[in-house]
Design a protein around this motif. Sequence first.
Motif, PDB file in Angstrom:
ATOM      1  N   TYR A  96      39.528 -37.312  99.282  1.00  0.00           N
ATOM      2  CA  TYR A  96      40.788 -38.063  99.317  1.00  0.00           C
ATOM      3  C   TYR A  96      41.745 -37.630  98.217  1.00  0.00           C
ATOM      4  O   TYR A  96      42.893 -38.046  98.199  1.00  0.00           O
ATOM      5  CB  TYR A  96      40.509 -39.564  99.155  1.00  0.00           C
ATOM      6  N   ARG A  97      41.221 -36.839  97.259  1.00  0.00           N
ATOM      7  CA  ARG A  97      41.965 -36.642  96.011  1.00  0.00           C
ATOM      8  C   ARG A  97      43.387 -36.128  96.175  1.00  0.00           C
ATOM      9  O   ARG A  97      44.325 -36.672  95.590  1.00  0.00           O
ATOM     10  CB  ARG A  97      41.180 -35.736  95.069  1.00  0.00           C
ATOM     11  N   MET A  98      43.562 -35.100  96.976  1.00  0.00           N
ATOM     12  CA  MET A  98      44.899 -34.520  97.065  1.00  0.00           C
ATOM     13  C   MET A  98      45.879 -35.425  97.830  1.00  0.00           C
ATOM     14  O   MET A  98      47.073 -35.169  97.846  1.00  0.00           O
ATOM     15  CB  MET A  98      44.857 -33.110  97.667  1.00  0.00           C
ATOM     16  N   TRP A 100      46.272 -38.622  96.974  1.00  0.00           N
ATOM     17  CA  TRP A 100      46.897 -39.539  96.015  1.00  0.00           C
ATOM     18  C   TRP A 100      47.290 -38.891  94.698  1.00  0.00           C
ATOM     19  O   TRP A 100      48.155 -39.405  93.994  1.00  0.00           O
ATOM     20  CB  TRP A 100      46.014 -40.774  95.785  1.00  0.00           C
ATOM     21  N   GLU A 101      46.662 -37.761  94.360  1.00  0.00           N
ATOM     22  CA  GLU A 101      46.986 -37.078  93.104  1.00  0.00           C
ATOM     23  C   GLU A 101      48.316 -36.332  93.273  1.00  0.00           C
ATOM     24  O   GLU A 101      48.495 -35.594  94.229  1.00  0.00           O
ATOM     25  CB  GLU A 101      45.888 -36.050  92.756  1.00  0.00           C
ATOM     26  N   THR A 102      49.208 -36.516  92.317  1.00  0.00           N
ATOM     27  CA  THR A 102      50.479 -35.778  92.396  1.00  0.00           C
ATOM     28  C   THR A 102      50.607 -34.806  91.227  1.00  0.00           C
ATOM     29  O   THR A 102      51.584 -34.085  91.126  1.00  0.00           O
ATOM     30  CB  THR A 102      51.682 -36.743  92.350  1.00  0.00           C
ATOM     31  N   PHE A 121      36.335 -28.370  89.065  1.00  0.00           N
ATOM     32  CA  PHE A 121      37.305 -27.529  88.369  1.00  0.00           C
ATOM     33  C   PHE A 121      38.662 -27.869  88.976  1.00  0.00           C
ATOM     34  O   PHE A 121      38.830 -27.793  90.190  1.00  0.00           O
ATOM     35  CB  PHE A 121      36.989 -26.040  88.556  1.00  0.00           C
ATOM     36  N   GLN A 122      39.605 -28.244  88.127  1.00  0.00           N
ATOM     37  CA  GLN A 122      40.926 -28.629  88.646  1.00  0.00           C
ATOM     38  C   GLN A 122      42.043 -27.864  87.927  1.00  0.00           C
ATOM     39  O   GLN A 122      41.965 -27.604  86.731  1.00  0.00           O
ATOM     40  CB  GLN A 122      41.148 -30.138  88.474  1.00  0.00           C
ATOM     41  N   MET A 123      43.044 -27.505  88.700  1.00  0.00           N
ATOM     42  CA  MET A 123      44.224 -26.876  88.123  1.00  0.00           C
ATOM     43  C   MET A 123      45.337 -27.917  88.150  1.00  0.00           C
ATOM     44  O   MET A 123      45.665 -28.468  89.205  1.00  0.00           O
ATOM     45  CB  MET A 123      44.611 -25.638  88.948  1.00  0.00           C
ATOM     46  N   VAL A 157      32.999 -42.006  85.806  1.00  0.00           N
ATOM     47  CA  VAL A 157      33.344 -41.366  84.530  1.00  0.00           C
ATOM     48  C   VAL A 157      33.598 -39.882  84.792  1.00  0.00           C
ATOM     49  O   VAL A 157      32.832 -39.231  85.510  1.00  0.00           O
ATOM     50  CB  VAL A 157      32.223 -41.528  83.471  1.00  0.00           C
ATOM     51  N   ASN A 158      34.685 -39.370  84.226  1.00  0.00           N
ATOM     52  CA  ASN A 158      35.001 -37.938  84.259  1.00  0.00           C
ATOM     53  C   ASN A 158      34.959 -37.430  82.825  1.00  0.00           C
ATOM     54  O   ASN A 158      35.656 -37.970  81.954  1.00  0.00           O
ATOM     55  CB  ASN A 158      36.423 -37.700  84.809  1.00  0.00           C
ATOM     56  N   TYR A 159      34.138 -36.402  82.561  1.00  0.00           N
ATOM     57  CA  TYR A 159      33.923 -35.968  81.180  1.00  0.00           C
ATOM     58  C   TYR A 159      33.841 -34.447  81.119  1.00  0.00           C
ATOM     59  O   TYR A 159      33.033 -33.831  81.824  1.00  0.00           O
ATOM     60  CB  TYR A 159      32.616 -36.607  80.688  1.00  0.00           C
ATOM     61  N   VAL A 176      40.756 -31.465  77.503  1.00  0.00           N
ATOM     62  CA  VAL A 176      39.475 -32.063  77.129  1.00  0.00           C
ATOM     63  C   VAL A 176      39.608 -33.564  77.379  1.00  0.00           C
ATOM     64  O   VAL A 176      40.493 -34.205  76.811  1.00  0.00           O
ATOM     65  CB  VAL A 176      39.137 -31.779  75.651  1.00  0.00           C
ATOM     66  N   ALA A 177      38.761 -34.086  78.260  1.00  0.00           N
ATOM     67  CA  ALA A 177      38.975 -35.473  78.664  1.00  0.00           C
ATOM     68  C   ALA A 177      37.699 -36.287  78.740  1.00  0.00           C
ATOM     69  O   ALA A 177      36.607 -35.771  78.979  1.00  0.00           O
ATOM     70  CB  ALA A 177      39.662 -35.499  80.022  1.00  0.00           C
ATOM     71  N   ASN A 178      37.888 -37.573  78.520  1.00  0.00           N
ATOM     72  CA  ASN A 178      36.836 -38.561  78.726  1.00  0.00           C
ATOM     73  C   ASN A 178      37.548 -39.753  79.381  1.00  0.00           C
ATOM     74  O   ASN A 178      38.291 -40.471  78.719  1.00  0.00           O
ATOM     75  CB  ASN A 178      36.217 -38.939  77.378  1.00  0.00           C
ATOM     76  N   THR A 207      39.638 -51.582  84.987  1.00  0.00           N
ATOM     77  CA  THR A 207      40.000 -51.045  83.668  1.00  0.00           C
ATOM     78  C   THR A 207      39.937 -49.528  83.773  1.00  0.00           C
ATOM     79  O   THR A 207      38.947 -48.979  84.267  1.00  0.00           O
ATOM     80  CB  THR A 207      39.009 -51.505  82.569  1.00  0.00           C
ATOM     81  N   TYR A 208      41.001 -48.865  83.358  1.00  0.00           N
ATOM     82  CA  TYR A 208      41.044 -47.410  83.348  1.00  0.00           C
ATOM     83  C   TYR A 208      41.255 -46.979  81.912  1.00  0.00           C
ATOM     84  O   TYR A 208      42.209 -47.426  81.270  1.00  0.00           O
ATOM     85  CB  TYR A 208      42.194 -46.928  84.241  1.00  0.00           C
ATOM     86  N   VAL A 209      40.358 -46.166  81.373  1.00  0.00           N
ATOM     87  CA  VAL A 209      40.557 -45.680  80.003  1.00  0.00           C
ATOM     88  C   VAL A 209      40.580 -44.159  80.001  1.00  0.00           C
ATOM     89  O   VAL A 209      39.803 -43.516  80.714  1.00  0.00           O
ATOM     90  CB  VAL A 209      39.472 -46.172  79.012  1.00  0.00           C
TER      91      VAL A 209
HETATM   92  O1  16H Z   1      42.156 -39.754  86.346  1.00  0.00           O
HETATM   93  C1  16H Z   1      42.947 -39.188  87.086  1.00  0.00           C
HETATM   94  N1  16H Z   1      42.589 -38.159  87.867  1.00  0.00           N
HETATM   95  C2  16H Z   1      41.240 -37.639  87.938  1.00  0.00           C
HETATM   96  C3  16H Z   1      41.009 -37.088  89.325  1.00  0.00           C
HETATM   97  O2  16H Z   1      41.829 -35.991  89.600  1.00  0.00           O
HETATM   98  C4  16H Z   1      41.006 -36.525  86.921  1.00  0.00           C
HETATM   99  C5  16H Z   1      41.159 -36.993  85.511  1.00  0.00           C
HETATM  100  C6  16H Z   1      41.013 -35.889  84.502  1.00  0.00           C
HETATM  101  C7  16H Z   1      42.142 -35.451  83.827  1.00  0.00           C
HETATM  102  C8  16H Z   1      42.058 -34.408  82.916  1.00  0.00           C
HETATM  103  C9  16H Z   1      40.831 -33.806  82.680  1.00  0.00           C
HETATM  104  C10 16H Z   1      39.692 -34.255  83.338  1.00  0.00           C
HETATM  105  C11 16H Z   1      39.789 -35.302  84.257  1.00  0.00           C
HETATM  106  O3  16H Z   1      40.277 -38.053  85.234  1.00  0.00           O
HETATM  107  C12 16H Z   1      44.401 -39.584  87.139  1.00  0.00           C
HETATM  108  C13 16H Z   1      45.093 -38.913  86.020  1.00  0.00           C
HETATM  109  C14 16H Z   1      46.556 -39.242  85.962  1.00  0.00           C
HETATM  110  C15 16H Z   1      47.184 -38.363  84.935  1.00  0.00           C
HETATM  111  C16 16H Z   1      48.594 -38.747  84.613  1.00  0.00           C
HETATM  112  C17 16H Z   1      49.304 -37.648  83.857  1.00  0.00           C
HETATM  113  C18 16H Z   1      49.004 -37.660  82.399  1.00  0.00           C
HETATM  114  C19 16H Z   1      49.954 -36.797  81.605  1.00  0.00           C
HETATM  115  C20 16H Z   1      49.277 -36.235  80.357  1.00  0.00           C
HETATM  116  C21 16H Z   1      48.657 -34.889  80.610  1.00  0.00           C
HETATM  117  C22 16H Z   1      48.363 -34.147  79.362  1.00  0.00           C
HETATM  118  C23 16H Z   1      48.481 -32.658  79.487  1.00  0.00           C
HETATM  119  C24 16H Z   1      49.858 -32.202  79.852  1.00  0.00           C
HETATM  120  C25 16H Z   1      50.274 -30.937  79.228  1.00  0.00           C
HETATM  121  C26 16H Z   1      51.754 -30.948  79.003  1.00  0.00           C
END
Ligand code: 16H
Length: 253
Positions: A96-98, A100-102, A121-123, A157-159, A176-178, A207-209
Amino acid sequence: KINDAAVVSTPNDGNTSVNRKHRLAYDVERVVQEHLTYVREEISDGWDLIHQEGEMKVYRREVEENGIVVDPLKIFHSIKGVTGHEICHYFWDYRYRMEWETTLDSTKIIEVLEPDTVIFFQMHKRVWPAAQRDSCFWSHIRCISNSEEDQPTWLVVNYTTPHHLAPIKSPHVRLVANVALICETIINEPPLNIQDIKRENIECKLTYVAFVNPGGWVPSAALRSVAKREYPRFLKRFTSYVLEQTRDKPILF
Ligand code: 16H
């Protein structure tokens, strides 16, 4: 009880000394437990409410590490008509990701560790004037039952993790994300019979962190303004997507 395939869609007992087999099992367990410990923490000094819309409240703490903005972000929301399981299912499942993800150019699973734990792996879409970012992270979905009476808690959790199939290649910079999405389901005016529960009786407290390090220098003001705009936008779009997808389907508890 081990968190095997059969447990993916049914509550486990919250037992943490599971005999998980894959190489990241302990990493997953540690990060999940950390999120569960801190999810109930109250908003305290240092957190700013940066956006409020209906039931949604977005908080941020301004933090820099070596001149790089790494602001922790916390969102609370409450959505009527869906369960925590439904919210987590649509967030975790790549199919479903693409829709809702923009903020992504692409998403790809590069390894399946267990039925409930995969590596992505995401771009990411390039945000001018910064270099384009990519990410490589394990993504884990879990259900935790707290008691016989209460609905279970669901979380994703995405890490960030390194992977040989996802080397860092210039000019791309690795994020780098958590990130965690934690959901509780509330049943308002519960009918005697579970079969009689209607969508109008259910509510998901979410809750989203997010702890995201951009992985390299980005102009602070630009990054903060992108984050302030994009996180609420993401959550609004994602939750309306789930409402739309589930409206005419049986409730997934
Ligand atoms: O959580 C969201 N999406 C997940 C599914 O695609 C992936 C996410 C993630 C993000 C980065 C690394 C690993 C995993 O959990 C929704 C995310 C919504 C993001 C809103 C945009 C935030 C803008 C800050 C981005 C910082 C880098 C930008 C460089 C200029």
